[in-house]
Design a protein around this motif. Structure first.
Motif, PDB file in Angstrom:
ATOM      1  N   ALA A 251       0.831  -1.221   0.000  1.00  0.00           N
ATOM      2  CA  ALA A 251       0.000   0.000   0.000  1.00  0.00           C
ATOM      3  C   ALA A 251       0.860   1.263   0.000  1.00  0.00           C
ATOM      4  N   ALA A 252       2.110   1.113   0.365  1.00  0.00           N
ATOM      5  CA  ALA A 252       2.986   2.293   0.493  1.00  0.00           C
ATOM      6  C   ALA A 252       3.811   2.552  -0.769  1.00  0.00           C
ATOM      7  N   LEU A 253       3.779   1.620  -1.711  1.00  0.00           N
ATOM      8  CA  LEU A 253       4.650   1.777  -2.883  1.00  0.00           C
ATOM      9  C   LEU A 253       4.300   3.030  -3.676  1.00  0.00           C
ATOM     10  N   TRP A 254       5.325   3.690  -4.156  1.00  0.00           N
ATOM     11  CA  TRP A 254       5.064   4.902  -4.932  1.00  0.00           C
ATOM     12  C   TRP A 254       4.761   4.567  -6.387  1.00  0.00           C
ATOM     13  N   THR A 255       4.182   5.564  -7.061  1.00  0.00           N
ATOM     14  CA  THR A 255       4.031   5.527  -8.516  1.00  0.00           C
ATOM     15  C   THR A 255       4.921   6.636  -9.043  1.00  0.00           C
ATOM     16  N   ASP A 256       5.952   6.263  -9.780  1.00  0.00           N
ATOM     17  CA  ASP A 256       6.976   7.238 -10.180  1.00  0.00           C
ATOM     18  C   ASP A 256       6.380   8.457 -10.893  1.00  0.00           C
ATOM     19  N   GLU A 257       5.347   8.209 -11.696  1.00  0.00           N
ATOM     20  CA  GLU A 257       4.743   9.291 -12.480  1.00  0.00           C
ATOM     21  C   GLU A 257       4.135  10.383 -11.596  1.00  0.00           C
ATOM     22  N   ASP A 258       3.859  10.056 -10.323  1.00  0.00           N
ATOM     23  CA  ASP A 258       3.279  11.055  -9.402  1.00  0.00           C
ATOM     24  C   ASP A 258       4.307  12.053  -8.866  1.00  0.00           C
ATOM     25  N   PHE A 259       5.583  11.733  -8.997  1.00  0.00           N
ATOM     26  CA  PHE A 259       6.604  12.555  -8.313  1.00  0.00           C
ATOM     27  C   PHE A 259       6.434  14.059  -8.533  1.00  0.00           C
ATOM     28  N   PRO A 260       6.309  14.524  -9.793  1.00  0.00           N
ATOM     29  CA  PRO A 260       6.310  15.986  -9.961  1.00  0.00           C
ATOM     30  C   PRO A 260       5.172  16.659  -9.201  1.00  0.00           C
ATOM     31  N   PHE A 261       4.001  16.057  -9.237  1.00  0.00           N
ATOM     32  CA  PHE A 261       2.847  16.698  -8.594  1.00  0.00           C
ATOM     33  C   PHE A 261       2.901  16.555  -7.078  1.00  0.00           C
ATOM     34  N   LEU A 262       3.209  15.346  -6.639  1.00  0.00           N
ATOM     35  CA  LEU A 262       3.208  15.116  -5.197  1.00  0.00           C
ATOM     36  C   LEU A 262       4.318  15.923  -4.501  1.00  0.00           C
ATOM     37  N   LEU A 263       5.504  15.870  -5.058  1.00  0.00           N
ATOM     38  CA  LEU A 263       6.609  16.591  -4.414  1.00  0.00           C
ATOM     39  C   LEU A 263       6.366  18.105  -4.437  1.00  0.00           C
ATOM     40  N   THR A 264       5.831  18.589  -5.556  1.00  0.00           N
ATOM     41  CA  THR A 264       5.545  20.031  -5.634  1.00  0.00           C
ATOM     42  C   THR A 264       4.472  20.400  -4.616  1.00  0.00           C
ATOM     43  N   GLU A 265       3.517  19.506  -4.459  1.00  0.00           N
ATOM     44  CA  GLU A 265       2.443  19.781  -3.489  1.00  0.00           C
ATOM     45  C   GLU A 265       3.017  19.864  -2.067  1.00  0.00           C
ATOM     46  N   LYS A 266       3.922  18.957  -1.741  1.00  0.00           N
ATOM     47  CA  LYS A 266       4.534  18.978  -0.394  1.00  0.00           C
ATOM     48  C   LYS A 266       5.363  20.255  -0.210  1.00  0.00           C
ATOM     49  N   ALA A 267       6.079  20.618  -1.260  1.00  0.00           N
ATOM     50  CA  ALA A 267       6.937  21.810  -1.162  1.00  0.00           C
ATOM     51  C   ALA A 267       6.092  23.075  -1.019  1.00  0.00           C
ATOM     52  N   THR A 268       5.047  23.182  -1.839  1.00  0.00           N
ATOM     53  CA  THR A 268       4.236  24.405  -1.774  1.00  0.00           C
ATOM     54  C   THR A 268       3.429  24.470  -0.475  1.00  0.00           C
ATOM     55  N   SER A 269       3.017  23.320   0.056  1.00  0.00           N
ATOM     56  CA  SER A 269       2.318  23.358   1.353  1.00  0.00           C
ATOM     57  C   SER A 269       3.247  23.889   2.435  1.00  0.00           C
ATOM     58  N   PHE A 270       4.485  23.438   2.387  1.00  0.00           N
ATOM     59  CA  PHE A 270       5.444  23.923   3.392  1.00  0.00           C
ATOM     60  C   PHE A 270       5.596  25.445   3.296  1.00  0.00           C
ATOM     61  N   ILE A 271       5.726  25.935   2.067  1.00  0.00           N
ATOM     62  CA  ILE A 271       5.876  27.395   1.890  1.00  0.00           C
ATOM     63  C   ILE A 271       4.627  28.107   2.408  1.00  0.00           C
ATOM     64  N   GLN A 272       3.478  27.585   2.022  1.00  0.00           N
ATOM     65  CA  GLN A 272       2.197  28.183   2.438  1.00  0.00           C
ATOM     66  C   GLN A 272       2.128  28.281   3.970  1.00  0.00           C
ATOM     67  N   GLN A 273       2.487  27.174   4.617  1.00  0.00           N
ATOM     68  CA  GLN A 273       2.373  27.141   6.080  1.00  0.00           C
ATOM     69  C   GLN A 273       3.375  28.051   6.785  1.00  0.00           C
ATOM     70  N   HIS A 274       4.500  28.301   6.141  1.00  0.00           N
ATOM     71  CA  HIS A 274       5.559  29.041   6.838  1.00  0.00           C
ATOM     72  C   HIS A 274       5.814  30.407   6.231  1.00  0.00           C
ATOM     73  N   GLN A 275       4.838  30.921   5.515  1.00  0.00           N
ATOM     74  CA  GLN A 275       5.040  32.195   4.825  1.00  0.00           C
ATOM     75  C   GLN A 275       5.271  33.359   5.775  1.00  0.00           C
ATOM     76  N   ASP A 276       4.891  33.205   7.058  1.00  0.00           N
ATOM     77  CA  ASP A 276       5.040  34.328   7.979  1.00  0.00           C
ATOM     78  C   ASP A 276       6.340  34.303   8.773  1.00  0.00           C
ATOM     79  N   GLN A 277       7.195  33.359   8.471  1.00  0.00           N
ATOM     80  CA  GLN A 277       8.500  33.350   9.147  1.00  0.00           C
ATOM     81  C   GLN A 277       9.543  33.007   8.091  1.00  0.00           C
ATOM     82  N   PRO A 278      10.811  33.259   8.352  1.00  0.00           N
ATOM     83  CA  PRO A 278      11.807  32.873   7.357  1.00  0.00           C
ATOM     84  C   PRO A 278      11.813  31.346   7.201  1.00  0.00           C
ATOM     85  N   PHE A 279      11.907  30.879   5.971  1.00  0.00           N
ATOM     86  CA  PHE A 279      11.963  29.432   5.772  1.00  0.00           C
ATOM     87  C   PHE A 279      13.092  29.053   4.833  1.00  0.00           C
TER      88      PHE A 279
END
Ligand code: NG6
Ligand code: CA
Length: 524
Positions: A251-279
């Motif tokens: 159930a945990a195996l990745w699908t390689d084709e998802d990488f661009p969207f999933l990784l970008t989503e994780k990165a942008t969520s981090f930015i979104q959450q920390h926009q009020d402090q230096p990150f």
């Protein structure tokens, strides 16, 4: 009411306001002080986004000579910032480059070479790191994407908390591809835990011997979507055979084709959450490493097959980050560094048409060699740095090494911040921001040997042992010769004329310099 009543006998509205001001002045105690109550708030530290592409060569994006229009978002970044022509990752392969980037220490000091997917963490949690320095200075810190620096201690149990890991060397948050796309375990790790792991279906991983019941590409080539060489012919996941054996964790195996969207989503969520402090975001792409399996949205977009399409994907991901920074109003206060962990490779284990569909694209630009190689293309990588108002658009020929990012970014911090950086890391912020025209005086390039740059001179230390046969199969010019090599890059950027016999004193002096650097005190 009371105030109005008290003030009303004094007549005009203006007089009343003066009295209010006087009362406020007395009440806040300002009358007793000769200096202002509060000092100016400190200027906000800039956010830092480090986009780290895997195996992207000097000539792989349009700003460095690839076909126009291949990478429009990166063109925009290049137009806004500084484009470096002589910037280097520390080594010609992934693990050593990343080790040097995060620790400020050349990887040879720790014997860091390409790690298997079950290797323990090679960064000592006690040593200072780039992320720990920024974390201590008040940054929110994250790594999203490829790690490949080992995890855990001894034998890793993927079914429990995997520590030590990024959290122990200065990252508040991590979402990882633990090693590489072509190595098991083919699962994501969020902080210290495998994502979507079913406890009823535990994961076991082995790089030594086969695990019973694991279907391999070696035994079942008919199940593969893409033929692979022998080293990449073990566990089949998502129709692709990988290096290493892995069982369970369905159930945990990745699908390689998802990488661009999933990784970008994780990165942008981090930015979104920390926009009020230096990150600080270390966004470490899987692309354009093998196996190259771009998402269907990007397939066929480059006309160069999967390798070119992965470059288009890199461009899109980078564009997403830039657009988000713009829309959150963060672009002005964000330093973006875009670069790669080693030079380019075409055939790296899978038959994905990288060679056949190359056309007139030159992954290494004008340089010789590529990934794994001692020649320039091994470490000379595209490097774009943008920070509106602080980095003037332009081109710089300064000699830069990523090992210096640690000490260079330290220069951005307040004077009382920790300045303990790695033993090889030089403070070169002015050069990284394009404000100083020259960078390093001496710089090591690591591969299966060590090379030394001094200005435009390049010395490659002779190699006693034969180059590995698998390297030969990849058709890469490693540059590993039993004789010394010396090149004058100002006349000969393609390293064709070995001048070692003509300039024996320079060879001896550069070998001596190399030995001095090797013997230099480390920060133990
Ligand atoms: C090599 C792999 C290669 C790649 C590399 C690491 C062969 C036969 N196999 O051992 O496919 O995974 O390791 O790449 O070369 S890196 O970019 O992470 O250093
Ligand atoms: Ca790499």
């Amino acid at each position: 009411m009371l105030l109005l009543h008290v003030l009303s006998p004094f007549g005009s509205r203006q007089t009343a306001l003066l009295w209010i001001g006087l009362l406020f002045w007395l009440a806040t105690g300002s009358a007793c002080r000769s200096t202002p109550a509060a000092s100016d708030p400190p200027e906000r530290l800039p956010n830092i986004v480090l986009i780290y592409v895997d195996d992207l060569g000097y000539g792989d994006i349009s700003a460095y000579g690839a076909q126009p229009g291949l990478t429009p978002h990166l063109d925009r970044l290049a137009d806004q910032g500084m484009r470096f022509t002589d910037a280097h990752c520390a080594a010609a392969t992934c693990t050593p480059s990343r080790y040097a980037l995060l620790t400020g220490s050349y990887a040879f000091r720790n014997d860091a070479s390409i790690l298997p997917g079950d290797a323990p963490l090679i960064i000592d949690p006690a040593q200072p790191t780039l992320p720990s320095m920024l974390q201590e200075a008040g940054y929110a810190t994250a790594v999203v994407g490829k790690w490949h620096l080992g995890l855990g201690r001894g034998h890793v149990d993927w079914n429990a908390s995997v520590r030590p890991g990024p959290q122990d060397i200065g990252f508040d948050y991590s979402f990882l591809i633990p090693a590489t796309g072509d190595r098991v375990p083919t699962v994501y790790l969020e902080n210290d835990l495998v994502v979507n792991l079913d406890p009823e279906d535990p994961i076991s991983v082995s790089y030594r011997e086969p695990i019973e019941g694991v279907v391999t590409g070696r035994a079942h080539p008919e199940q593969l979507r893409m033929p692979a060489d022998d080293q990449h012919s073990e566990t089949i996941v998502n129709g692709i055979s990988r290096i290493g054996y892995m069982k369970g964790g369905e159930a945990a195996l990745w699908t390689d084709e998802d990488f661009p969207f999933l990784l970008t989503e994780k990165a942008t969520s981090f930015i979104q959450q920390h926009q009020d402090q230096p990150f600080f975001l270390y966004f470490s792409y899987h692309d354009i490493h093998v196996p190259r399996l771009p998402h269907p949205d990007f397939q066929g977009k480059s006309g160069m097959g999967p390798r070119g399409d992965a470059i288009v994907q890199v461009d899109w991901m980078s564009g997403q980050i830039m657009t988000q920074l713009d829309s959150l109003g963060l672009a002005e206060n964000t330093l973006i560094i875009f670069t790669s962990d080693n030079g380019p490779v075409l055939n790296d284990g899978y038959e994905d048409e990288a060679v056949e569909q190359l056309g007139d694209h030159h992954p290494a630009g004008p340089f010789r060699g590529g990934k794994y190689s001692a020649y320039e293309a091994g470490t000379r990588v595209p490097t774009l740095v943008a920070w509106p108002g602080h980095v003037q658009p332009g081109v710089s020929d300064a000699l830069l090494s990523q090992v210096d990012l640690f000490a260079s970014l330290a220069e951005l911090l307040p004077a009382d911040s920790s300045r303990e950086t790695g033993p090889d890391s030089e403070p070169r912020l002015a050069a990284w921001l394009g404000k100083a025209a020259t960078g390093r005086q001496q710089m090591i390039e690591e591969s299966y040997t060590l090379s030394l740059r001094e200005g435009d001179w390049k010395y490659i230390r002779p190699v006693k042992r034969n180059r590995p046969t698998w390297l030969k199969d990849k058709n890469i010019e490693g540059g590993f010769l039993a004789i010394p090599q010396l090149y004058d890059l100002s006349q000969d950027p393609g390293e064709q004329n070995n001048l070692a016999v003509r300039y024996p004193e320079r060879v001896a002096a550069m070998e001596a310099s190399l030995q001095r650097i090797e013997a230099a005190e480390t920060s133990e």
